[in-house]
Design an enzyme around this catalytic site. Structure first.
Site, short mmCIF file in Angstrom:
data_model
loop_
_atom_site.label_atom_id
_atom_site.label_comp_id
_atom_site.label_asym_id
_atom_site.label_seq_id
_atom_site.Cartn_x
_atom_site.Cartn_y
_atom_site.Cartn_z
N GLU A 29 0.80 -1.18 0.17
CA GLU A 29 0.02 -0.06 -0.13
C GLU A 29 0.94 1.32 -0.12
OE1 GLU A 29 -2.90 -0.75 -0.70
OE2 GLU A 29 -2.91 -2.65 -0.18
N GLU A 82 -1.12 -2.70 -9.55
CA GLU A 82 -1.20 -3.80 -8.63
C GLU A 82 -0.14 -4.51 -8.82
OE1 GLU A 82 -2.93 -3.53 -6.38
OE2 GLU A 82 -4.54 -2.19 -6.84
ZN LIG Z 1 -2.90 -2.84 -4.66
#
Ligand SMILES: [Zn+2]
Length: 921
Positions: free
Chosen positions: A343, A365
């Site tokens: 994160e 991601e």
């Molecule tokens: Zn992520």
């Protein structure tokens, strides 16, 4: 800080106070009402009713800034909102379409004059001014209200912790529109000014620091600093009686780091407080760019499913961030640091530079996932991230072998595709491919490219092509096209590798490629990739690595360091490759013989992954694979205390291969005892030696292996002594929480449950009802899902319909029961019988990636573990009409049906040799 200055919205051209938000009286428009019917085509009608967009808003009108004020009281089911949207109109327009979902819009104005609000279906509203908008600047103002959900963990929602309510948000990907009428697409990246009206004794949080607080009767008005440019999906809020834990400062700009917890829970933030600043420092060092925002708050959201990278206000599921200090497990510590690294990495990758559209969400991601391992490899070398990375690559390949698998960069043509984009392909395959190319160009070159990319697109958006062209320049430019072959097509390359030692010539490895297809697959093998291939082999001065980019169907890697014909070659050096390898002739035998002492742990784990894949496509018999797994497990020594000991990861990979027999019924019940004996013979001594008690100074790898090993030998090995010991410890734990090693609580409860009866179930269920914390309750719930006694399984299923448990915590009981052949049918019948109630009880947050059944969208997954045509047909007829009703449903169902079909073909092919193998045990 408290300021008495009168707060206004200083956006050009108007100012207002919060009281004005509630002062409009036109009829509300509900944003999810039906779209307008097409106007009748009578010639007298001046024009047809405007038609809402179907997916995207277009860019004729773009936002340039938002100012929003919300009233949020976490005990209530509704919130009030007021928003001013400054827009740039590029082409004259009759209607401004905005995203909005479930919002009641009371009134709207455009440049101060009243405007009509047109319904636009589930995701849009139209704002129609009296006269068409001319090109230039304009301001839209809307007053509205919306839901604070008790059931979902998306949009604005509330969770109860102790006896108090807290409100949170989760917007990515498509739920900002439930809180703000807005341009809800990642490319609309603009500053936001937010103001919250909350109860005066509560804490209000958002992405930026508070600039003023004004008391207003029982309320206070909290104004937050204007944000840097943000897409709507990254805006975040939190309201409630939080406690704030100061974790000091980190980074070049001395960014304040805080852990925000429910009232009275500060002690449980111990680990997050200790490690978060360090994670931020490590990332700054990698990116070479200071943390780009003013503050870093890590907020506990009790019922969130994962974590979310909102700039300055990162949210974490409670199980990821809080633990009583005396019950911190090794898995908890690893998970927090990994998730925090992920994160926090998004603050640069995703937040500072944002994907231009959802088809490139892999940029966010995959990169954040890859960064986790990069940071941890340097900071926590004893965690052996290189081994874990290969385990995750093996996992990604298990999805990628389906014809119905997504590509990393999948076109987004419908709303379903947006949610579907957050899957294992995006995260794990994407991260594996990034790792393969980082290795190919070299870590330093790659890092320089990443820094160049982030600097070039800071505070803006970028596409995959822009990323690749910024990162791979000059001599590395060929990597752009090569990377694209992995990005834009699904599937896994299967390399055939053969060692050739011709007299008078340098030894070489001849390579050919085709698409890997498992037994039963109807996919085409025609796909071609450009593959960086690195080969390890024994050379003149020790072990050597040679690499080559395979761009055609056939190619070769020469082995210049070889003195003579090498005793073995490994065609996936360090396991960096995203491909499977089939060795010609006796190549595999040599690798498993002479090669074993020299292969690195990641290479062994990759090799075991190859073997498993080759079993699934029929090139290797499962019997040979079982024998190999047993051999590797036996030959992998424990070297406790050695920091470079990676044996636990290798043993775990052999367990994966052996235990997959458990999930697929591939032998008759009469052979159950033989299978158990094989497990005990292979792993029993190791399990007993490790035992249930950790030793002082033990490595984390060993601590993480222990639960898997004990579970395997106690359950599948039917080891009565281990079962009895687990039960004794489980009962002890239920009487006194202090007695059991934190790492083993779930293990002893689960082993006891699997061998337990209804009486034990009732005892655990009672303990669940009186659990002192969410952590404890979830530990017991996981065990309740493990019972095999049919009466107990039935009782566990009933808990999922109970109103006493939150569906987000109880629905995983169904996926637990589906995980075991013995209880699968009971769970499946239960789902079919109670489908409507379960679908209504579940949430809209279901996500295929998280692989835990907590939402209606995951219901079709009930069948994924079946392995026969009869169930495939049953699943298809039951879910065919249902799957289109939930987001991502059709693809999930297609993947489930394909998985069952492949499993069925696999089982038919491998059952005879498995049977023969077990008969000899
Ligand atoms: Zn992520």
């Amino acid at each position: 800080m408290r300021m008495t200055k009168k707060w206004v919205l200083p956006l050009a051209g108007f100012s207002m106070t919060l009281a004005a938000c509630q002062a409009h009286e036109s009829a509300p428009v509900v944003a999810n009402a039906a779209p307008p019917a097409p106007a009748a085509t009578v010639s007298a009608a001046p024009q047809a009713a405007p038609t809402p967009p179907t997916l995207r808003l277009g860019d004729a009108i773009r936002p340039t800034g938002y100012e929003a004020a919300l009233t949020v009281v976490p005990t209530e089911d509704r919130f009030d909102g007021h928003i001013a949207i400054a827009v740039d109109v590029r082409a004259a327009s009759d209607v401004v379409w905005l995203n909005a979902a479930g919002l009641d819009v009371r009134s709207a104005t455009v440049n101060g004059a009243p405007a009509k609000v047109l319904p636009g279906g589930a995701d849009f509203i139209g704002i129609q001014p009296a006269a068409p908008l001319a090109a230039g600047k304009a301001t839209l103002i809307l007053d509205y209200s919306g839901e604070i959900s008790r059931k979902n963990s998306s949009g604005l929602f509330r969770n109860k912790e102790g006896d108090q309510w807290y409100a949170f948000t989760q917007f990515e990907p498509l739920d900002a529109r439930r809180v703000f009428p807005c341009f809800d697409e990642p490319a609309f990246k603009v500053p936001w000014k937010l103001r919250l009206k909350v109860k005066r004794d509560q804490v209000a949080l958002s992405n930026t620091p508070v600039v003023s607080e004004n008391i207003d009767g029982d309320y206070k008005i909290v104004q937050f600093a204007e944000t840097k440019p943000l897409p709507s999906y990254l805006v975040a809020l939190g309201v409630g009686p939080f406690d704030v834990v100061d974790a000091g400062t980190a980074g070049k700009n001395h960014t304040p780091v805080r852990i925000i917890v429910p009232h009275g829970r500060s002690a449980e933030a111990r680990f997050a407080k200790e490690t978060s600043p360090q994670v931020l420092n490590e990332l700054e060092a990698y990116f070479g760019i200071p943390y780009p925002y003013e503050k870093l708050d890590c907020l506990d959201v009790p019922l969130l499913r994962g974590a979310m990278e909102n700039p300055g206000l990162i949210t974490f599921a409670q199980r990821l961030i809080l633990s009583p200090p005396d019950r911190e497990t090794t898995a908890f510590r690893h998970a927090y640091v990994s998730v925090a690294a992920h994160e926090f990495a998004h603050q640069w990758f995703g937040d500072l530079v944002t994907t231009a559209w959802w088809d490139d969400i892999w940029l966010n991601e995959a990169f954040a996932t890859w960064t986790e391992r990069t940071i941890l490899t340097k900071w926590k070398p004893e965690w052996h991230e290189d081994v874990s990375a290969v385990v995750r690559t093996n996992d990604a390949m298990r999805t990628d072998n389906l014809v119905s698998a997504r590509r990393i960069r999948q076109p987004i043509v419908a709303k379903d595709d947006v949610r579907g984009a957050f899957d294992g392909i995006t995260y794990q395959k994407g991260a594996a491919v990034i790792g393969m190319f980082e290795n190919w160009v070299g870590p330093e070159v790659f890092r320089t490219g990443v820094r160049r990319y982030l600097t070039q697109y800071a505070y803006g958006n970028a596409t995959a092509d822009q990323f690749l062209n910024a990162v791979f320049q000059g001599a590395q430019a060929p990597a752009v096209a090569a990377f694209g072959t992995f990005l834009n097509q699904s599937g896994i390359p299967l390399l055939t590798a053969g060692l050739h030692c011709d007299a008078g010539k340098e030894p070489k490895v001849a390579l050919s490629q085709e698409r890997y297809l498992p037994l039963g697959s109807e996919g085409s093998a025609d796909e071609k990739w450009q593959i960086p291939v690195c080969v390890r082999y024994p050379g003149k001065k020790g072990l050597a690595i040679s690499c080559s980019l395979l761009t055609e169907a056939r190619g070769e890697v020469s082995l210049p360091e070889a003195a003579a014909c090498p005793a073995w070659v490994d065609a996936n050096a360090d396991g960096h490759g995203y491909y499977r390898v089939l060795y010609e002739g006796d190549g595999l035998k040599k690798l498993l013989g002479a090669g074993m002492k020299d292969l690195t742990a990641p290479e062994k784990v990759a090799l075991l992954g190859d073997i498993s894949a080759l079993v699934h496509n029929g090139k290797i018999s499962y019997a040979d694979a079982l024998a190999t797994a047993a051999k590797v497990a036996r030959e992998t020594p424990d070297s406790p205390g050695k920091s470079d000991n990676k044996s636990a990861g290798v043993v775990a990979a052999t367990i994966e291969l052996v235990a997959s027999l458990r999930d697929t019924p591939m032998f008759a019940d009469a052979l159950r005892g033989n299978y158990a004996r094989f497990i005990r013979d292979t792993y029993g001594a190791r399990a007993h030696k490790l035992g249930f008690a950790a030793r002082a100074g033990e490595e984390d790898d060993t601590r993480l292996l222990r639960p898997r090993l004990l579970t395997l030998v106690a359950d599948e090995g039917e080891d009565r002594a281990l079962q009895a010991e687990a039960k004794k410890r489980a009962l002890q734990w239920m009487a006194d929480r202090k007695g059991t090693d934190a790492d083993l609580v779930e293990t002893v409860l689960s082993i006891a449950a699997r061998a337990g009866d209804r009486a034990l179930f009732d005892r655990m269920a009672k303990a669940e009802r009186t659990a002192a914390s969410r952590q404890e309750r979830n530990q017991i719930l996981r065990a309740l899902g493990q019972f095999r006694d049919p009466d107990a399984v039935g009782a566990a299923m009933q808990l999922t319909l109970s109103d006493e448990l939150d569906a987000r915590e109880s629905l995983p009981l169904i996926s637990d029961a589906l995980g075991t052949p013995a209880t699968r049918a009971i769970a499946y019948d239960f789902v079919k019988q109670h489908y409507d109630a379960l679908a209504a009880h579940g949430t809209r947050d279901g996500s295929p990636y998280l692989n835990r059944m907590t939402g209606a969208a995951d219901l079709a997954k009930v069948g994924a573990a079946f392995c026969d045509e009869e169930h495939r047909a049953d699943l298809e007829s039951f879910f065919r009409d249902k799957s289109p009703h939930y987001t991502g449903g059709p693809r999930i169902l297609a993947q489930v049906l394909e998985s069952v079909k492949l499993c069925s073909a696999y089982r038919t092919a491998q059952t005879p040799n498995v049977t023969a193998f077990l008969q000899k045990k």
